[in-house]
Design a protein around this motif. Structure first.
Motif, PDB file in Angstrom:
ATOM      1  N   PRO A  54       0.820  -1.227   0.000  1.00  0.00           N
ATOM      2  CA  PRO A  54       0.000   0.000   0.000  1.00  0.00           C
ATOM      3  C   PRO A  54       0.848   1.268   0.000  1.00  0.00           C
ATOM      4  O   PRO A  54       0.839   2.054   0.954  1.00  0.00           O
ATOM      5  N   TRP A  55       1.581   1.491  -1.075  1.00  0.00           N
ATOM      6  CA  TRP A  55       2.449   2.658  -1.147  1.00  0.00           C
ATOM      7  C   TRP A  55       1.662   3.946  -0.934  1.00  0.00           C
ATOM      8  O   TRP A  55       0.560   4.110  -1.473  1.00  0.00           O
ATOM      9  N   ARG A  56       2.218   4.851  -0.156  1.00  0.00           N
ATOM     10  CA  ARG A  56       1.560   6.141   0.091  1.00  0.00           C
ATOM     11  C   ARG A  56       1.283   6.862  -1.224  1.00  0.00           C
ATOM     12  O   ARG A  56       0.236   7.468  -1.408  1.00  0.00           O
ATOM     13  N   ASP A  57       2.248   6.814  -2.137  1.00  0.00           N
ATOM     14  CA  ASP A  57       2.072   7.353  -3.474  1.00  0.00           C
ATOM     15  C   ASP A  57       1.768   6.176  -4.404  1.00  0.00           C
ATOM     16  O   ASP A  57       2.631   5.330  -4.640  1.00  0.00           O
ATOM     17  N   PRO A  58       0.556   6.076  -4.929  1.00  0.00           N
ATOM     18  CA  PRO A  58       0.188   4.906  -5.742  1.00  0.00           C
ATOM     19  C   PRO A  58       1.100   4.679  -6.945  1.00  0.00           C
ATOM     20  O   PRO A  58       1.273   3.534  -7.381  1.00  0.00           O
ATOM     21  N   ASP A  59       1.693   5.744  -7.488  1.00  0.00           N
ATOM     22  CA  ASP A  59       2.568   5.564  -8.648  1.00  0.00           C
ATOM     23  C   ASP A  59       3.789   4.721  -8.316  1.00  0.00           C
ATOM     24  O   ASP A  59       4.377   4.091  -9.209  1.00  0.00           O
ATOM     25  N   VAL A  60       4.194   4.695  -7.056  1.00  0.00           N
ATOM     26  CA  VAL A  60       5.351   3.887  -6.660  1.00  0.00           C
ATOM     27  C   VAL A  60       5.082   2.413  -6.958  1.00  0.00           C
ATOM     28  O   VAL A  60       5.971   1.666  -7.373  1.00  0.00           O
ATOM     29  N   GLY A  61       3.839   1.986  -6.772  1.00  0.00           N
ATOM     30  CA  GLY A  61       3.477   0.595  -7.011  1.00  0.00           C
ATOM     31  C   GLY A  61       3.407   0.213  -8.471  1.00  0.00           C
ATOM     32  O   GLY A  61       3.268  -0.965  -8.794  1.00  0.00           O
ATOM     33  N   ARG A  62       3.520   1.174  -9.365  1.00  0.00           N
ATOM     34  CA  ARG A  62       3.516   0.866 -10.787  1.00  0.00           C
ATOM     35  C   ARG A  62       4.920   0.572 -11.307  1.00  0.00           C
ATOM     36  O   ARG A  62       5.099   0.188 -12.459  1.00  0.00           O
TER      37      ARG A  62
END
Length: 505
Positions: free
Chosen positions: A312-320
């Motif tokens: 659950p990365w705080r910044d959703p783009d990190v998970g991409r």
């Protein structure tokens, strides 16, 4: 399945890591009888994928998980993994650098998108990494040569632009001037995180070269993740070796030269000091002493997780992104690497993370997924890294702890037990400095040849150094062909039409 060698053979390769297998494939394709010996029960060295028993159907990459060089290196470019059924998928974002107080910095595969996200530093990023990525093939050839001959890339007109730019970026990122030309913390941290794929002091020329090479590839072929895991690369190499008459024996320990069956040439895909042990009293004394003095670098401590959902990365783009570099700001990463060099495992270690399911949903089973992580640690450190790695991920992904179903930790001191090449957790087979990268393992004119009786070194201890690229194996094999068998032309590595064994792995 293991196969026993004949009484005598042309070539024996000790070690089945990517370099050993690259050498074996090259030599077998030249028409030689080749046999590979592996001490472990499974084949692949640092590129194995195994079920660790943490959850049904979940497999983990033991060492390498993301492969920037598996598509970019000249060896694999000609070997053509895709034509052999290996799907290596580059995510839309190669890597990400989450930060505490500002939005994460993302290295999208699209350099324009990356530059747009870096604000004031976008033009500098575009001018440096964007320009180099357009000449990725030249950058790779310059970086992955044997460090003893002039790369053919230097003889092309394009090199007049590319080589000086690459050298300038290495020099800037490897010296106290490393804050130039970037003005923002996001751009500085983004490139520093890439340097962390080598373990060493920041800044340094060797880590600057790592950042420049891998940063270039990130906007070229990208940083691919093999579908099903790194083992897919190994299986393709083994299939090709067997298709050309080569054989493999696992569970065969080579402690001394007496454990190697008779052969006209022997290639060792092992660390330099281990090669000296195998050939004790058979090498010229000065060479044996130099091999034993090759210093091990600091190490990696590994944690394999099983999660009940995506991080659950705080910044959703990190998970991409396929890879996350968790270390905070450039200054913080420099401090933690200095702590490692001084022998202390940091409370907030520089940690690399990858969720293969980002591009390979088949890795998810019954809602569970693997997560790969390792932290930089002092050589031989025995600290269980689980809590520090977990806390570092939680720092940028609140709620991560609640998703952990199972985990397995391997302290730096214990990495050697599942891969004998990783002494003290050293994933680079030698301290990473510019001098050591050029003159590894020794400054002799031929870094691969060990003696005059056909023994060679083909591991990451030789140029061009660490990484799943097969180039050390290819460079060593070319010398074996020329010196031991009088064959001056390298065989084609491309898939051979009509050989069904090579079309799928």
């Amino acid at each position: 399945m293991s196969t026993s060698p004949a009484a005598e053979t042309d070539v024996v390769v000790v070690g089945s890591g990517p370099n050993g297998l690259a050498a074996a494939v090259t030599l077998a394709r030249a028409g030689l009888a080749v046999h590979v010996l592996e001490s472990q029960e499974t084949i692949g060295g640092g590129a194995r994928t195994l079920d660790l028993g943490l959850a049904p159907g979940i497999v983990h990459d033991l060492c390498s998980a993301v492969h920037p060089l598996a598509l970019a290196s000249p060896f694999f470019a000609e070997f053509d993994l895709a034509a052999r059924g290996v799907r290596a998928i580059a995510p839309e974002a190669s890597y990400a650098q989450p930060l505490d107080d500002t939005p994460a910095a993302i290295a999208w595969r699209d350099v324009e998108r990356t530059a747009d996200g870096l604000g004031a530093d976008g033009p500098a990023w575009r001018a440096l990494l964007g320009t180099l990525s357009r000449d990725q093939d030249l950058v790779v050839e310059l970086a992955l040569g044997d460090k003893r001959s002039v790369p053919s890339a230097l003889l092309t007109p394009r090199t007049l632009r590319t080589a000086p730019l690459f050298g300038a970026l290495v020099a800037l990122q490897g010296t106290p001037a490393w804050d130039l030309p970037f003005r923002t913390e996001r751009a500085r941290a983004l490139l520093t995180g890439v340097a962390a794929h080598a373990i060493g002091q920041l800044p340094s020329l060797a880590l600057g070269a790592t950042a420049s090479l891998l940063g270039t590839i990130a906007h070229g072929v990208g940083w691919p993740i093999p579908v099903g895991g790194s083992q897919a690369i190994v299986d393709a190499l083994v299939a090709d070796l067997r298709a050309h008459g080569g054989t493999v024996t696992s569970g065969h320990h080579v402690r001394t030269w007496r454990d190697v069956p008779p052969a006209r040439a022997v290639l060792l895909d092992i660390p330099a000091p281990a090669a000296a042990d195998v050939l004790t009293n058979r090498l010229p004394r000065p060479l044996e002493a130099m091999l034993r003095r090759v210093p091990h670098g600091d190490g990696a401590a590994k944690v394999d997780f099983v999660l009940s959902g995506p991080v659950p990365w705080r910044d959703p783009d990190v998970g991409r992104a396929g890879t996350q570099h968790l270390g905070g700001t450039r200054a913080e990463m420099a401090r933690t690497e200095a702590e490692v060099a001084s022998g202390r495992f940091p409370d907030r270690p520089l940690t690399l993370v990858s969720d293969p399911a980002v591009v390979d949903p088949g890795r998810v089973r019954d809602g569970l997924r693997p997560l790969w992580a390792y932290a930089h640690a002092p050589a031989g450190d025995r600290t269980d890294p689980t809590e520090r790695v977990t806390a570092q991920i939680e720092r940028f992904a609140p709620g991560f702890r609640d998703l952990v179903v199972a985990s397995r930790a391997v302290p730096a001191a214990e990495m050697i037990h599942h891969n004998p090449a990783l002494v003290g957790g050293d994933i680079s087979q030698g301290r990473v400095t510019m001098a050591r990268m050029i003159a590894r393992p020794t400054p002799l004119p031929d870094p691969y040849r060990l003696d005059r009786t056909g023994w060679y070194l083909c591991s990451s201890a030789t140029p061009p150094g660490p990484g799943v690229h097969g180039m050390a194996g290819l460079h060593a094999a070319s010398r074996v062909l020329r010196s031991e068998f009088g064959i001056r032309e390298l065989p084609s590595l491309a898939p051979t039409p009509g050989r069904a064994q090579e079309s799928s792995v």
